[in-house]
Write a protein that holds these residues in place. Structure first.
Motif, PDB file in Angstrom:
ATOM      1  N   GLN A  60       0.816  -1.213   0.000  1.00  0.00           N
ATOM      2  CA  GLN A  60       0.000   0.000   0.000  1.00  0.00           C
ATOM      3  C   GLN A  60       0.854   1.269   0.000  1.00  0.00           C
ATOM      4  O   GLN A  60       0.507   2.256  -0.649  1.00  0.00           O
ATOM      5  N   ILE A  61       1.968   1.238   0.701  1.00  0.00           N
ATOM      6  CA  ILE A  61       2.873   2.397   0.701  1.00  0.00           C
ATOM      7  C   ILE A  61       3.385   2.654  -0.709  1.00  0.00           C
ATOM      8  O   ILE A  61       3.384   3.792  -1.189  1.00  0.00           O
ATOM      9  N   VAL A  62       3.822   1.592  -1.391  1.00  0.00           N
ATOM     10  CA  VAL A  62       4.325   1.743  -2.757  1.00  0.00           C
ATOM     11  C   VAL A  62       3.228   2.294  -3.664  1.00  0.00           C
ATOM     12  O   VAL A  62       3.464   3.205  -4.461  1.00  0.00           O
ATOM     13  N   LYS A  63       2.016   1.764  -3.547  1.00  0.00           N
ATOM     14  CA  LYS A  63       0.899   2.248  -4.366  1.00  0.00           C
ATOM     15  C   LYS A  63       0.622   3.737  -4.119  1.00  0.00           C
ATOM     16  O   LYS A  63       0.423   4.496  -5.056  1.00  0.00           O
ATOM     17  N   GLN A  64       0.601   4.128  -2.858  1.00  0.00           N
ATOM     18  CA  GLN A  64       0.282   5.510  -2.533  1.00  0.00           C
ATOM     19  C   GLN A  64       1.372   6.470  -3.001  1.00  0.00           C
ATOM     20  O   GLN A  64       1.086   7.580  -3.433  1.00  0.00           O
ATOM     21  N   LEU A  65       2.623   6.043  -2.898  1.00  0.00           N
ATOM     22  CA  LEU A  65       3.716   6.904  -3.334  1.00  0.00           C
ATOM     23  C   LEU A  65       3.733   7.064  -4.859  1.00  0.00           C
ATOM     24  O   LEU A  65       4.162   8.088  -5.374  1.00  0.00           O
ATOM     25  N   ARG A  66       3.260   6.065  -5.573  1.00  0.00           N
ATOM     26  CA  ARG A  66       3.217   6.131  -7.031  1.00  0.00           C
ATOM     27  C   ARG A  66       1.999   6.888  -7.550  1.00  0.00           C
ATOM     28  O   ARG A  66       1.944   7.244  -8.717  1.00  0.00           O
ATOM     29  N   LYS A  67       1.033   7.147  -6.696  1.00  0.00           N
ATOM     30  CA  LYS A  67      -0.209   7.791  -7.105  1.00  0.00           C
ATOM     31  C   LYS A  67       0.024   9.174  -7.699  1.00  0.00           C
ATOM     32  O   LYS A  67      -0.676   9.586  -8.607  1.00  0.00           O
ATOM     33  N   ASP A  68       0.969   9.905  -7.178  1.00  0.00           N
ATOM     34  CA  ASP A  68       1.226  11.264  -7.653  1.00  0.00           C
ATOM     35  C   ASP A  68       1.963  11.305  -8.976  1.00  0.00           C
ATOM     36  O   ASP A  68       2.040  12.337  -9.613  1.00  0.00           O
ATOM     37  N   GLU A  69       2.518  10.182  -9.394  1.00  0.00           N
ATOM     38  CA  GLU A  69       3.294  10.152 -10.645  1.00  0.00           C
ATOM     39  C   GLU A  69       2.418  10.217 -11.854  1.00  0.00           C
ATOM     40  O   GLU A  69       1.329   9.831 -11.940  1.00  0.00           O
TER      41      GLU A  69
END
Length: 83
Positions: free
Chosen positions: A74-83
């Protein structure tokens, strides 16, 4: 990730294993995403118990490694959301 302080060294191998299994499950279209953590939990518990013995402490390790795998994902998903 503070949760890793509570996971025994021999159970750490289960985190990437559960991440891989989770990715495989995600690619199966008949399994909704909301059920993937529910499926991973018993797999994590059984995996930890297979590694550490059939004890309550090993079952707790299974819950912790499953939590670390799902939380990490979930951390990886959330950090990639802004890309």
């Amino acid at each position: 990730m503070e949760i890793l302080n509570y996971i025994t060294e021999n159970a750490l191998i289960l985190i990437p294993v559960l991440l891989i299994i989770g990715q495989i499950l995600k690619n199966i279209q008949k399994i909704p995403d909301k059920w993937i953590p529910v499926i991973l939990l018993p797999l994590g518990i059984v995996g930890a118990m297979a590694l550490g013995g059939w004890t309550f402490d090993s079952a707790i390790q299974g819950v912790l490694v499953t939590g670390a795998a799902v939380y990490g994902n979930q951390i990886v998903k959330q950090l990639r959301k802004d890309e």
